[in-house]
Every structure is written in structure tokens, then in C-alpha cells.
Design a protein around this motif. Structure first.
Motif, mmCIF file in Angstrom:
data_model
loop_
_atom_site.group_PDB
_atom_site.id
_atom_site.type_symbol
_atom_site.label_atom_id
_atom_site.label_comp_id
_atom_site.label_asym_id
_atom_site.label_seq_id
_atom_site.Cartn_x
_atom_site.Cartn_y
_atom_site.Cartn_z
ATOM 1 N N GLU A 82 88.251 87.549 6.439
ATOM 2 C CA GLU A 82 88.382 89.004 6.592
ATOM 3 C C GLU A 82 88.699 89.443 8.014
ATOM 4 O O GLU A 82 89.031 90.606 8.254
ATOM 5 N N VAL A 83 88.611 88.527 8.971
ATOM 6 C CA VAL A 83 88.856 88.885 10.372
ATOM 7 C C VAL A 83 90.359 88.964 10.637
ATOM 8 O O VAL A 83 91.090 87.991 10.447
ATOM 9 N N VAL A 84 90.820 90.131 11.090
ATOM 10 C CA VAL A 84 92.229 90.314 11.459
ATOM 11 C C VAL A 84 92.391 90.497 12.967
ATOM 12 O O VAL A 84 93.503 90.421 13.498
ATOM 13 N N GLU A 85 91.273 90.719 13.651
ATOM 14 C CA GLU A 85 91.311 90.891 15.103
ATOM 15 C C GLU A 85 90.039 90.313 15.716
ATOM 16 O O GLU A 85 88.951 90.443 15.152
ATOM 17 N N ILE A 86 90.189 89.665 16.865
ATOM 18 C CA ILE A 86 89.037 89.175 17.628
ATOM 19 C C ILE A 86 88.888 90.074 18.851
ATOM 20 O O ILE A 86 89.829 90.235 19.625
ATOM 21 N N GLY A 87 87.717 90.648 19.016
ATOM 22 C CA GLY A 87 87.496 91.656 20.040
ATOM 23 C C GLY A 87 87.330 91.106 21.450
ATOM 24 O O GLY A 87 87.264 89.888 21.674
ATOM 25 N N ILE A 88 87.229 92.002 22.406
ATOM 26 C CA ILE A 88 87.137 91.661 23.834
ATOM 27 C C ILE A 88 85.942 90.753 24.101
ATOM 28 O O ILE A 88 84.809 91.059 23.720
ATOM 29 N N GLY A 89 86.215 89.617 24.740
ATOM 30 C CA GLY A 89 85.159 88.714 25.178
ATOM 31 C C GLY A 89 84.266 88.181 24.078
ATOM 32 O O GLY A 89 83.137 87.751 24.343
ATOM 33 N N CYS A 90 84.750 88.162 22.861
ATOM 34 C CA CYS A 90 83.920 87.827 21.703
ATOM 35 C C CYS A 90 83.246 86.456 21.820
ATOM 36 O O CYS A 90 82.064 86.296 21.526
ATOM 37 N N PHE A 91 83.992 85.442 22.236
ATOM 38 C CA PHE A 91 83.454 84.085 22.371
ATOM 39 C C PHE A 91 83.292 83.681 23.847
ATOM 40 O O PHE A 91 83.004 82.525 24.136
ATOM 41 N N ARG A 92 83.493 84.585 24.742
ATOM 42 C CA ARG A 92 83.526 84.251 26.164
ATOM 43 C C ARG A 92 82.245 83.534 26.617
ATOM 44 O O ARG A 92 81.133 83.991 26.398
ATOM 45 N N GLY A 93 82.442 82.378 27.238
ATOM 46 C CA GLY A 93 81.320 81.640 27.798
ATOM 47 C C GLY A 93 80.441 80.935 26.792
ATOM 48 O O GLY A 93 79.398 80.374 27.162
ATOM 49 N N THR A 94 80.832 80.914 25.508
ATOM 50 C CA THR A 94 80.027 80.207 24.508
ATOM 51 C C THR A 94 80.314 78.707 24.577
ATOM 52 O O THR A 94 81.246 78.262 25.240
ATOM 53 N N SER A 95 79.515 77.926 23.860
ATOM 54 C CA SER A 95 79.636 76.465 23.919
ATOM 55 C C SER A 95 80.456 75.894 22.767
ATOM 56 O O SER A 95 80.335 74.708 22.436
ATOM 57 N N ILE A 96 81.305 76.708 22.140
ATOM 58 C CA ILE A 96 82.097 76.203 21.010
ATOM 59 C C ILE A 96 83.051 75.091 21.470
ATOM 60 O O ILE A 96 83.553 75.104 22.585
ATOM 61 N N GLU A 97 83.268 74.133 20.564
ATOM 62 C CA GLU A 97 84.150 72.994 20.854
ATOM 63 C C GLU A 97 85.476 73.100 20.122
ATOM 64 O O GLU A 97 86.477 72.524 20.543
#
Length: 231
Positions: A82-97
Motif C-alpha cells: 500500500e505504500v506509494v511514497e516514503i516520507g522525509i527521513g523515514c529510515f534515516r540512521g536505522t540499522s536496516i541491511e
């Protein structure tokens, strides 16, 4: 004797009839039990599916198709359909690989994945139309990226200072390489410039010190100031 034989025969017949009835009854009972167990297992599966869906909704805060915040702890993220847009800084600085994009995504806003230090590779989807500023800037361990031709607006600094980035694949059909696109990507060794590219903007490959050679198609109309400075 005939009576006895007859009675014996009748006894055997009666026993056989009782046995058949019992078998039918047992079979029916067993079938009922199997149906019950099947329904119970189905109910448990539906409950588990509901719980998993509820947990997923906790991980992703979505407002009118825009992912505004990621609360999850998974290193390997699969973006909900359902996601059509990812917002400002949404994942910024996270530990995702890793991030697996859906094919409905149209826009990624400013700094959405900036400073994701464990992110290794990025393959942007064919549905994507626009990128904000510095979407993957400062991803220090990013090594490879795929950039589709469907992107018609990129505000620049896309991979800026992602120092381990070695390879960027630009799909044929890309028309503009934006300002500060790969600025400071000191590990960049390979970049293909498609024949479709018309403009390379300011400092697009500034400070790409590991870039040994590059083929620039004669179809390019504009190479702006310092596009390849200090390489």
C-alpha cells in the motif's frame, strides 16, 4: 440341526449387519472429528495471520499511502504494497541491511535512507518517478545501486558520500544525472553512462577518486561545472 444351522446363519447375518452399522457409525464419527480438527487448524492459521498483520502495522506507520515512520527492528525490510511514497527521513540512521521495494512506489522523499550504515545494495523499482535530496547519502557501506529510467525528477545528492559505493547501474533511458549525484563516492570504480543521457549536472561525480575511466556518449548535450572534478 437345520434350525441350528439356520439360527447360526441368522446370528452371523445379524452380527454382520451390526458390524456394518458400527463401521458406518465409526467412519462418520471419524469424519466429523477430521472436519473439526481441520476447522480448528484453519482458525489458528487465521489468528496467526491476523497477529502477523497487526505486528506489521505496528512496524510501518502509513498515512494515505505515505510511509511516515518505520518502527520495526528487522534488518531486512519488505515494503508493504500500500505504500506509494516514503516520507522525509523515514529510515534515516536505522540499522536496516536490505530494503525490498514494492512495484507501487512512486516517490522517495528527502534523506529517506540517509546514513543507513548497514545498507549494502539498492535496487530501485520501475514504478519510481521522483527522488528527494540525499535519499541514500552517507550510506557508508553501500556497494551497489540500480537506478531506473522511470525516475523523471531527482533533486540530487542521491548517493553523496556513500564512500564504499563501487558500482552504479544507470538504466538506458535515464536523461539526467543530477547535481552531486555521486559526489564523494571515493570507492566508485564503475559507472555506465547510457546513450540516453542528455545532461550531467554540477559535481555529479566530484571526488570519485577510484574512477579510472569513463565513456561519455557523444549524444550528451551538457556537462556542467565540476561534473568530474578531482577524480
Amino acid at each position: 440341526m437345520k434350525n441350528e444351522n439356520k439360527m447360526g446363519f441368522m446370528n452371523i447375518q445379524l452380527f454382520g449387519e451390526d458390524s456394518t452399522d458400527a463401521t458406518t457409525s465409526n467412519t462418520t464419527g471419524t469424519q466429523t472429528q477430521i472436519d473439526y480438527e481441520s476447522e480448528y487448524k484453519k482458525m489458528l492459521a487465521e489468528r496467526d495471520s491476523y497477529k502477523a498483520e497487526a505486528e506489521k502495522k505496528k512496524d510501518f506507520e502509513i498515512v494515505c499511502g505515505t510511509l511516515v515512520k518505520y518502527n520495526g527492528e528487522s534488518a531486512n525490510v519488505v515494503l508493504p504494497d500500500e505504500v506509494v511514497e516514503i516520507g522525509i527521513g523515514c529510515f534515516r540512521g536505522t540499522s536496516i541491511e536490505s530494503i525490498t521495494f514494492n512495484e507501487n512506489l512512486m516517490s522517495i522523499d528527502n534523506y529517506a535512507f540517509s546514513e543507513c550504515l548497514n545498507l549494502k545494495t539498492v535496487k530501485l523499482p520501475q514504478s519510481l518517478k521522483s527522488l528527494g535530496i540525499g535519499v541514500f547519502s552517507g550510506c557508508l557501506n553501500l556497494t551497489e545501486a540500480y537506478y531506473p529510467a522511470t525516475i523523471i525528477s531527482d533533486k540530487g545528492s542521491t548517493f553523496e558520500y556513500s564512500q564504499s559505493l563501487k558500482k552504479i547501474v544507470l538504466e538506458e533511458g535515464v536523461k539526467t544525472i543530477p547535481i552531486d549525484f555521486a559526489r564523494g563516492c571515493e570507492g566508485l570504480e564503475e559507472i555506465n553512462i547510457p546513450t540516453s543521457v542528455e545532461t550531467i549536472e554540477n559535481r555529479a561525480f566530484y571526488l570519485c577518486r577510484s574512477l579510472k575511466s569513463i565513456t561519455i556518449p557523444n549524444t550528451i548535450g551538457t556537462i556542467e561545472k565540476e561534473a568530474f572534478a578531482k577524480c
